[in-house]
Scaffold this active site. Structure first.
Site, PDB file in Angstrom:
ATOM      1  N   GLU A 108      -3.592   6.953  -5.198  1.00 39.05           N
ATOM      2  CA  GLU A 108      -3.947   6.439  -6.332  1.00 39.05           C
ATOM      3  C   GLU A 108      -5.217   7.019  -6.945  1.00 39.05           C
ATOM      4  O   GLU A 108      -6.026   7.137  -6.277  1.00 39.05           O
ATOM      5  CB  GLU A 108      -4.001   4.950  -6.130  1.00 39.05           C
ATOM      6  CG  GLU A 108      -2.669   4.376  -5.818  1.00 39.05           C
ATOM      7  CD  GLU A 108      -2.384   2.988  -5.442  1.00 39.05           C
ATOM      8  OE1 GLU A 108      -3.558   2.100  -6.012  1.00 39.05           O
ATOM      9  OE2 GLU A 108      -1.539   2.380  -5.026  1.00 39.05           O
TER      10      GLU A 108
ATOM     11  N   HIS B 282      -0.512   0.068 -10.191  1.00 40.17           N
ATOM     12  CA  HIS B 282      -1.025  -0.910  -9.157  1.00 40.17           C
ATOM     13  C   HIS B 282      -1.565  -2.455  -9.838  1.00 40.17           C
ATOM     14  O   HIS B 282      -2.724  -2.547  -9.935  1.00 40.17           O
ATOM     15  CB  HIS B 282      -2.265  -0.483  -8.345  1.00 40.17           C
ATOM     16  CG  HIS B 282      -2.808  -1.162  -7.138  1.00 40.17           C
ATOM     17  ND1 HIS B 282      -3.152  -0.587  -5.870  1.00 40.17           N
ATOM     18  CD2 HIS B 282      -2.704  -2.147  -6.911  1.00 40.17           C
ATOM     19  CE1 HIS B 282      -3.517  -1.468  -4.933  1.00 40.17           C
ATOM     20  NE2 HIS B 282      -3.202  -2.667  -5.471  1.00 40.17           N
TER      21      HIS B 282
ATOM     22  N   ARG C  26       0.841  -1.289  -0.081  1.00 39.48           N
ATOM     23  CA  ARG C  26      -0.042   0.051  -0.004  1.00 39.48           C
ATOM     24  C   ARG C  26       0.743   1.369   0.009  1.00 39.48           C
ATOM     25  O   ARG C  26       1.874   1.210   0.895  1.00 39.48           O
ATOM     26  CB  ARG C  26      -0.900   0.265   1.299  1.00 39.48           C
ATOM     27  CG  ARG C  26      -2.035  -1.035   1.000  1.00 39.48           C
ATOM     28  CD  ARG C  26      -3.098  -0.782   0.143  1.00 39.48           C
ATOM     29  NE  ARG C  26      -4.048  -1.390   0.242  1.00 39.48           N
ATOM     30  CZ  ARG C  26      -4.222  -2.318  -0.799  1.00 39.48           C
ATOM     31  NH1 ARG C  26      -3.355  -2.624  -1.574  1.00 39.48           N
ATOM     32  NH2 ARG C  26      -5.444  -3.146  -0.565  1.00 39.48           N
TER      33      ARG C  26
HETATM   34  C1  8YV Z   1      -6.572  -4.891  -6.599  1.00 39.66           C
HETATM   35  C2  8YV Z   1      -5.271  -5.320  -4.003  1.00 39.66           C
HETATM   36  O1  8YV Z   1      -5.950  -3.658  -6.887  1.00 39.66           O
HETATM   37  O2  8YV Z   1      -5.827  -7.379  -3.375  1.00 39.66           O
HETATM   38  C3  8YV Z   1      -5.544  -6.056  -3.064  1.00 39.66           C
HETATM   39  O3  8YV Z   1      -5.646  -5.826  -1.885  1.00 39.66           O
HETATM   40  O4  8YV Z   1      -4.924  -4.102  -3.781  1.00 39.66           O
HETATM   41  C4  8YV Z   1      -5.402  -5.473  -5.502  1.00 39.66           C
HETATM   42  O5  8YV Z   1      -5.608  -6.999  -5.628  1.00 39.66           O
HETATM   43  C5  8YV Z   1      -7.851  -4.630  -5.890  1.00 39.66           C
HETATM   44  O6  8YV Z   1      -8.531  -5.739  -5.123  1.00 39.66           O
HETATM   45  C6  8YV Z   1      -8.860  -4.094  -6.978  1.00 39.66           C
HETATM   46  O7  8YV Z   1      -9.691  -3.542  -6.150  1.00 39.66           O
END
Ligand code: 8YV
Length: 341
Positions: A278, A296, A249
């Site tokens: 983001e 991401h 993150r």
């Molecule tokens: C995706 C993520 O960007 O799993 C997570 O926590 O940050 C990523 O897999 C997200 O789930 C899409 O919304």
């Protein structure tokens, strides 16, 4: 927990035929998952409502379950506004965007999609690490500009055999560490506490790990427990020959301190798949060559996103048939002091 046996969980009967269960969809999902969700449930798209709270106030029927994503999350105010909500199935492993204390107060179960994404996030961390050390995308830009005509690309840095510091030895951190063994790296880690049975040396202080490491790879859970964990001090401990890789993150790294450290060459470089705000990326970063910037994409493969969608949908089916989710976010994680994911 809100009573899972109330009428909202019983199959809905419509003119003698068993109708699909109603699911409230908060935010967009990938098209393939939206399609499956719509085939298997009676989906009401909250994201299509210009004023979701007003829309919810006008609902005569309940929504026992909601589908969302780690990117979108669900705020406590929205949870409280959904009539009859008992379960939230989130697409993604991260839970920093989900108000878990509110969910607990309201008796709402919440699931995420752990494990199915470990390999792809670890692969991406590895790609990003190789890229920043060897200058892969920088070399690609060099070639496309026609600079090769004027001479060879600069020398870069070796990855194999170097020191790898993992910040957060959770499921993803462990998958990154396993790959490190293939590159004959010396591996140590920092975590909120030592991981039982881990084959790597535990380092209590993050600054110590940073000082030791050639590559510091961040794989922590987001949220208040890891906010700005990678501070100015940690970056300075990493030093002018150290690289930072972040696939967790953006909030785990003090981005302003990182920009300053990169500009001052206080660290060798950074490969980032995540950012504090983001999709906004600090302009100062886009002008630098010793950074790799990715939008991401840690989990963004067909295989992993589909597996995440399947697990989210499995959670919804399990909830409607048994009143229980398959991969609920453990109670123990609803604490502000977490750094592994
Ligand atoms: C995706 C993520 O960007 O799993 C997570 O926590 O940050 C990523 O897999 C997200 O789930 C899409 O919304």
């Amino acid at each position: 927990m809100r009573d899972a046996t109330q009428h909202a969980l019983r199959p809905r009967v419509n003119e003698g035929r068993v109708a699909k269960h109603r699911v409230l969809q908060h935010g967009r999902l990938i098209p393939a998952v939206e399609q499956r969700l719509a085939q298997q449930f009676d989906v009401v798209a909250l994201w299509q409502q210009p004023d979701p709270l007003t829309f919810l106030r006008t609902q005569l029927d309940t929504f026992a379950a909601m589908a969302t994503s780690a990117g979108k999350g669900v705020q406590g105010e929205l949870m409280a506004a959904v009539p009859g909500l008992k379960a939230i199935a989130s697409f993604g492993v991260g839970y920093d965007s989900l108000d878990l204390p509110a969910a607990r107060r309201l008796g709402i179960q919440v699931s995420n999609t752990p494990d199915v994404l470990n390999d792809c996030v670890a692969d991406l961390a590895w790609g990003a690490m190789l890229d920043i050390a060897r200058g892969i995308t920088e070399a690609d830009r060099f070639l496309r500009r026609g600079d090769w005509m004027r001479g060879p690309f600069r020398l870069a840095n070796r990855v194999s055999g170097k020191r790898l510091g993992i910040v957060g030895l959770g499921r993803i951190g462990a998958a990154i560490a396993r790959r490190g063994a293939g590159f004959e790296m010396d591996i140590r880690y920092h975590n909120r506490r030592p991981v039982e049975g881990a084959a790597y040396e535990y380092v209590t202080e993050l600054t110590q790990l940073a000082q030791w490491a050639d590559f510091l790879v961040v794989a922590v859970a987001g949220g208040p427990g890891s906010h700005h964990l990678v501070s100015r001090e940690v970056l300075h401990a990493l030093g002018p020959t150290g690289y930072l890789v972040n696939v967790s993150r953006g909030s785990a790294v003090d981005e302003a301190a990182l920009v300053a450290a990169l500009r001052a060459r206080a660290i060798a470089g950074a490969a980032l798949d995540v950012f504090e705000k983001e999709p906004c990326v600090p302009e100062e970063l886009t002008g630098l060559d010793h950074v790799v910037l990715l939008p991401h994409i840690g989990t963004a493969t067909h295989e992993t996103r589909n597996a995440m969608g399947d697990l989210m949908i499995d959670n919804l089916h399990a909830f409607f048939s048994t009143g229980r989710l398959v991969t609920p976010i453990p109670e123990a994680l609803i604490s502000p002091n977490l750094i592994d994911s």
